[in-house]
Design a protein around this motif. Structure first.
Motif, PDB file in Angstrom:
ATOM      1  N   ALA A  57       0.791  -0.976  -0.205  1.00  0.00           N
ATOM      2  CA  ALA A  57      -0.386  -0.213  -0.175  1.00  0.00           C
ATOM      3  C   ALA A  57       0.769   1.089  -0.367  1.00  0.00           C
ATOM      4  N   THR A  58       0.062   1.911  -0.819  1.00  0.00           N
ATOM      5  CA  THR A  58       1.674   3.734  -0.888  1.00  0.00           C
ATOM      6  C   THR A  58       0.349   4.989  -0.665  1.00  0.00           C
ATOM      7  N   LEU A  59       1.024   5.611  -0.189  1.00  0.00           N
ATOM      8  CA  LEU A  59       0.397   7.062  -0.514  1.00  0.00           C
ATOM      9  C   LEU A  59       0.533   8.004  -1.294  1.00  0.00           C
ATOM     10  N   LEU A  60      -0.019   8.399  -2.277  1.00  0.00           N
ATOM     11  CA  LEU A  60      -0.249   8.932  -3.315  1.00  0.00           C
ATOM     12  C   LEU A  60       0.114  10.943  -2.656  1.00  0.00           C
ATOM     13  N   ASN A  61       0.988  11.179  -4.292  1.00  0.00           N
ATOM     14  CA  ASN A  61       1.330  12.897  -3.518  1.00  0.00           C
ATOM     15  C   ASN A  61      -0.114  13.330  -3.798  1.00  0.00           C
ATOM     16  N   ALA A  62       0.549  14.831  -3.121  1.00  0.00           N
ATOM     17  CA  ALA A  62      -0.705  15.451  -3.165  1.00  0.00           C
ATOM     18  C   ALA A  62      -0.878  15.698  -4.066  1.00  0.00           C
ATOM     19  N   ASP A  63      -0.578  16.375  -5.063  1.00  0.00           N
ATOM     20  CA  ASP A  63      -1.276  16.857  -6.157  1.00  0.00           C
ATOM     21  C   ASP A  63      -1.262  16.022  -7.315  1.00  0.00           C
ATOM     22  N   ILE A  64      -1.386  14.458  -6.569  1.00  0.00           N
ATOM     23  CA  ILE A  64      -2.785  14.023  -7.200  1.00  0.00           C
ATOM     24  C   ILE A  64      -4.307  14.637  -6.993  1.00  0.00           C
ATOM     25  N   PRO A  65      -5.105  14.461  -7.808  1.00  0.00           N
ATOM     26  CA  PRO A  65      -6.820  14.661  -7.438  1.00  0.00           C
ATOM     27  C   PRO A  65      -6.762  13.633  -6.249  1.00  0.00           C
ATOM     28  N   ARG A  66      -7.472  14.156  -5.363  1.00  0.00           N
ATOM     29  CA  ARG A  66      -8.483  13.550  -4.196  1.00  0.00           C
ATOM     30  C   ARG A  66      -7.938  12.543  -3.294  1.00  0.00           C
ATOM     31  N   ASN A  67      -5.901  13.170  -3.362  1.00  0.00           N
ATOM     32  CA  ASN A  67      -4.942  12.770  -2.103  1.00  0.00           C
ATOM     33  C   ASN A  67      -5.230  11.399  -2.345  1.00  0.00           C
ATOM     34  N   ALA A  68      -4.969   9.954  -3.148  1.00  0.00           N
ATOM     35  CA  ALA A  68      -5.489   9.391  -2.330  1.00  0.00           C
ATOM     36  C   ALA A  68      -4.483   7.541  -2.209  1.00  0.00           C
TER      37      ALA A  68
END
Length: 79
Positions: A57-68
């Motif tokens: 599981a990874t946290l995605l970059n805040a620049d990605i919509p919905r901070n998924a």
């Protein structure tokens, strides 16, 4: 930190987009996996029941919509 069901692998999530995969009792046994494009960090790792794959599981970059969050699957049987 997660051991594989066959007790041959250890996966450790580290900060800074990396996961350390260690084959227990083998020479040259450390592998470093990157979290991938747009991912900030690994948050959890789980082996498949046959120890051939590792789901992360990874946290995605805040620049990605919905901070998924995301899931990445690694084939480790070939390592």
């Amino acid at each position: 930190m997660q051991f594989s069901p066959d007790q041959q692998w250890l996966a450790v999530c580290h900060p800074q987009e990396r996961l350390q995969l260690t084959r227990i009792g083998a020479a040259r046994s450390d592998y470093e996996l990157g979290a991938g494009k747009n991912a900030l960090e690994f948050t959890q790792a789980v082996f498949s029941p046959d120890s051939r794959q590792l789901a992360c599981a990874t946290l995605l970059n805040a620049d990605i919509p919905r901070n998924a969050a995301g899931i990445q699957i690694y084939e480790i049987a070939s390592k």
